[in-house]
Scaffold this active site. Sequence first.
Site, PDB file in Angstrom:
ATOM      1  N   CYS A 387     -50.910 -52.780 -97.387  1.00 15.80           N
ATOM      2  CA  CYS A 387     -51.793 -52.507 -98.354  1.00 15.80           C
ATOM      3  C   CYS A 387     -53.187 -53.164 -98.608  1.00 15.80           C
ATOM      4  O   CYS A 387     -54.052 -53.020 -97.872  1.00 15.80           O
ATOM      5  CB  CYS A 387     -50.812 -52.237 -99.667  1.00 15.80           C
ATOM      6  N   HIS A 513     -46.204 -49.742 -98.190  1.00 17.44           N
ATOM      7  CA  HIS A 513     -45.508 -50.945 -98.349  1.00 17.44           C
ATOM      8  C   HIS A 513     -44.163 -50.640 -97.621  1.00 17.44           C
ATOM      9  O   HIS A 513     -43.092 -50.144 -98.608  1.00 17.44           O
ATOM     10  CB  HIS A 513     -45.093 -51.177 -99.780  1.00 17.44           C
ATOM     11  N   GLU A 515     -42.127 -52.940 -97.082  1.00 14.35           N
ATOM     12  CA  GLU A 515     -41.104 -53.837 -97.528  1.00 14.35           C
ATOM     13  C   GLU A 515     -39.940 -53.162 -98.471  1.00 14.35           C
ATOM     14  O   GLU A 515     -38.759 -53.645 -98.686  1.00 14.35           O
ATOM     15  CB  GLU A 515     -41.575 -55.026 -98.229  1.00 14.35           C
TER      16      GLU A 515
END
Length: 546
Positions: A387, A513, A515
């Site tokens: 990001c 993102h 994750e």
Amino acid sequence: MKSRSPARHIFVTGGVVSSLGKGLTSAAIALLLGRRGYRVRLQKMDPYLNVDAGTMSPYQHGEVYVTEDGAETDLDLGHYERFTGVPCTRASNITAGRIYSNVLAREREGGYLGRTIQVIPHVTDEIKESIRALAEDGVDIVITEIGGTVGDIESLPFLEAIRQFRQEIGRSNGLFVHITLVPYIRAAGELKTKPSQQSVGVLRSIGIFPDILIARCERPMNPEHRDKLALFCNVEPKLVIEERDVAHTIYEVPLDLYRQELDVYILELLGLHVRPIAMTDWEQMVERLIHPGRGTVEIAVVGKYITLSDAYKSLYEALTHGGIANNVAVAIRRVESEKVETEGPDTCLAGCHGILVPGGFGDRGIEGKIAAIQYARERRIPFFGICLGLQCAVIEFARNRCGLAGAHSAEFAPDTPHPVIHLMESQTHVRQKGGTMRLGAWPCQLRTDSRAFEAYQRSIISERHRHRYEVNNAYRDLLESNGLRLTGLSPDGQLVEIIEIPDHPWFVGCQFHPEFQSTPLHAHPLFVRFVAAALHARDERKEGHA
Ligand code: GLN
């Protein structure tokens, strides 16, 4: 037609102190019940007045976890997804702010027909409605975690609502799990049960009688402690569960509870069949995490909220998952980006095997992130930008490879001559802060000749977003002609989602993102490849020195 049995409900409360790991415990219970063949949904009720976590600083709240459907939520939902592998929705995180704003909106619409609006029944009804909403579509068990600590003023409407809820569904369809602290007093050399007794006392005074007591403790309890807790808290001794601080990893928590048969007792109390369970894959994963066969790689995470372990929770977990997949331990070097500005990248980053720049907001430490990226690019150290990390990588490349001195993001330098990162068209008229970014899952099309494709092994992916700014399309040609490849785009080709430098061992940035979608059993492909590249860098370096 055979009617389904009604959904069962488990309510999890916490007492004595905060930070007892209610979220982790709830996630672990959900994992076990899911593996017993039940459809489980999890939900967190946060008693604060923010409508959602999106407007809160990481210093207040830790990471903001983003769901597929674009809700900005509490980080406990990250635990829920990582443990169960089941995506949450916006219905999984309800705040007092959300409840009150719904009630007040209905009042303005005239929805209460002249009545006086009160906490009981109107606010509690709204809370019960949010619990019921999760029990739809063939869900067998709903776990509702109440944030905060019993005794807080702001939790009261939530506790009253779950008291009523259980009353309405009947004892056999719902149960209360209370998590407390059993502290060890060093001077006395003893564990103390009194705070737990008092906490249960407070719960009882508001009409909630816990069925299961989970005692968090740093030392093992003996049978007397258990009996005492059982007696004073009015639960069966076998339903006093010990949750010791885990030795190595949070992923041991479900195994610990499984050994004490917590899931079996829960199913029995709820009148549900105790189906067989398999835990081998989880046990093997934990074993691999504790004893990896290929040593350690060191990854530097260069960020702004580095002193706070909760601010990048999912990111640190995803790195750990990448390590599990590569059978290597990942040591994280937390680097304050402002320190890179004052002390230079060499001091802060020398010796690490990979550099990651995570997401973020605000300009503090930006130049440090950019310097770290330049260091990674020039020294050929594997780099992963997420990001804001992608945005900084584009700025760095524009300044140092495309000759655009002063290139910047319009977020930090509105007057920059080269706004290589600028506001998305759809964001230019947005004035309200809460819930207005580009949020949630969006599709992305990959070039097949890319590191991204190598990782994902497919060309259409879906990833979660939380940003307002994006790569400025006016600079695409210049960036590409100087060696930056745009390897992932939105399906209409309008938004840059992934960038890479092919002439580098591993240099990847993504606007989303990743994750948030990584789990210990299914590490996210980009984290797997990034850690693999770091491992490769480590081994090459060793050989180089030999
Ligand atoms: N601040 C940047 C934006 O709004 C990046 C956001 C992030 O990293 N999550 O676009």
